[in-house]
Design a protein around this motif. Structure first.
Motif, PDB file in Angstrom:
ATOM      1  N   ARG B  99       0.804  -1.129   0.029  1.00  0.00           N
ATOM      2  CA  ARG B  99       0.070   0.110  -0.136  1.00  0.00           C
ATOM      3  C   ARG B  99       0.902   1.357  -0.111  1.00  0.00           C
ATOM      4  NH1 ARG B  99      -4.936  -1.740   3.918  1.00  0.00           N
ATOM      5  NH2 ARG B  99      -5.539  -3.440   2.761  1.00  0.00           N
ATOM      6  N   GLU B 100       2.091   1.167  -0.604  1.00  0.00           N
ATOM      7  CA  GLU B 100       2.657   2.554  -0.688  1.00  0.00           C
ATOM      8  C   GLU B 100       2.055   3.275  -2.038  1.00  0.00           C
ATOM      9  OE1 GLU B 100       7.294   1.626   0.367  1.00  0.00           O
ATOM     10  OE2 GLU B 100       6.593   3.451  -0.586  1.00  0.00           O
ATOM     11  N   LEU B 101       1.351   2.571  -2.405  1.00  0.00           N
ATOM     12  CA  LEU B 101       0.385   3.478  -3.450  1.00  0.00           C
ATOM     13  C   LEU B 101      -0.220   4.696  -2.812  1.00  0.00           C
ATOM     14  CD1 LEU B 101      -0.099   3.543  -6.560  1.00  0.00           C
ATOM     15  CD2 LEU B 101      -2.329   2.705  -5.931  1.00  0.00           C
ATOM     16  N   ILE B 102      -0.629   4.313  -1.606  1.00  0.00           N
ATOM     17  CA  ILE B 102      -1.548   5.176  -0.565  1.00  0.00           C
ATOM     18  C   ILE B 102      -0.308   5.088   0.720  1.00  0.00           C
ATOM     19  CG2 ILE B 102      -3.240   5.800   0.420  1.00  0.00           C
ATOM     20  CD1 ILE B 102      -3.635   6.067  -2.410  1.00  0.00           C
ATOM     21  N   GLY B 103       0.077   6.106   1.440  1.00  0.00           N
ATOM     22  CA  GLY B 103       0.640   5.995   2.422  1.00  0.00           C
ATOM     23  C   GLY B 103       2.074   5.301   2.324  1.00  0.00           C
ATOM     24  N   GLY B 107       5.395   5.638  -2.529  1.00  0.00           N
ATOM     25  CA  GLY B 107       4.706   5.202  -3.662  1.00  0.00           C
ATOM     26  C   GLY B 107       5.040   3.951  -4.309  1.00  0.00           C
ATOM     27  N   TYR B 108       4.267   3.790  -5.396  1.00  0.00           N
ATOM     28  CA  TYR B 108       4.803   2.486  -6.056  1.00  0.00           C
ATOM     29  C   TYR B 108       5.949   3.149  -7.253  1.00  0.00           C
ATOM     30  CZ  TYR B 108       0.667  -0.233  -4.576  1.00  0.00           C
ATOM     31  OH  TYR B 108      -0.424  -0.637  -4.098  1.00  0.00           O
TER      32      TYR B 108
END
Lengths: 112, 119
Positions: B99-103, B107-108
């Motif tokens: 979930r590094e896309l969010i948080g 990021g991704y």
């Protein structure tokens, strides 16, 4: 899952500051806000992320008001190479099942 | 700066054929993802993968699709019997944390994509 709303498109000129606002009225307490940039035929690229107040990096600033129901990506002094689609994403860092979702984004065109 | 590498950049295949899209994620990343983008459409999540198994998948990721990490570096997406509507850009992404896309702050990291054309 918080729904996001962004303008479909924006136009600007080189050297101007561009502000793109994203609405996320039903943002949850544990949701973060993240912005990505995508050039044609390329994968999205992480720009900036925040939870509240203001975040700044070498590329952009992110302004998040106290109620967190919206956020504004600020690009200082844009150039032609900033022409791209900009996506606002909202979602939780942890907890439960989560499927990351991109919306339509904002297509920014920078003119000479 | 570390990159996610995808091959091939372009792939043309006949309807009904199997295709394998390949990705080399960033070496210290643990989470891997496939997305696709049909021309003019949104970037759509397909699947996430961690610890040698699928962690999440979307409705798009049906029995025609499969993912594999055959060795320590590659991450593949297989489409068993391609359909015309599978024509799209396919993006691989990786992240250090889920979930590094969010948080997570970073990021991704996405690859440059494989343009798949089914004829």
């Amino acid at each position: 899952l918080a729904k996001t709303t962004q303008p479909i498109s924006m136009d600007s000129y080189e050297g101007q500051e561009v502000n793109i606002t994203c609405s996320h009225n039903n943002i949850a307490t544990n949701d973060y806000i993240t912005w990505y940039q995508q050039f044609p035929s390329q994968g999205p690229r992480f720009i900036i992320q925040g939870y509240k107040t203001k975040v700044t990096n070498e590329v952009a600033s992110l302004f998040i008001p106290a109620d967190r129901k919206s956020s504004t990506l600020s690009l200082p002094r844009v150039s032609l190479s900033d022409t791209a689609v900009y996506y606002c994403l909202v979602g939780p860092l942890s907890g439960g099942s989560y499927i990351p979702t991109f919306g339509r984004g904002t297509s920014l065109i920078v003119h000479p | 700066e570390p990159e996610v590498t995808q091959t091939p950049s372009h792939q043309v295949t006949q309807m009904g054929q199997e295709v394998i899209l390949r990705c080399v994620p960033i070496s210290n990343h643990l989470y891997f993802y496939w997305y696709r983008q049909i021309l003019g459409q949104k970037v759509e999540f397909l699947v996430s993968f961690y610890n040698n198994e699928i962690s999440e998948k979307s409705e798009i990721f049906d029995d025609q699709f499969s993912v594999e990490r055959p060795d320590g570096s590659n991450f593949t997406l297989k489409i068993r019997s391609t359909k015309l509507e599978d024509s799209a850009m396919y993006f691989c992404a990786s992240s250090e944390e889920h979930r590094e896309l969010i948080g997570g702050g970073k990021g991704y990291t996405f690859g440059s994509g494989t343009r798949l054309t089914v004829v």
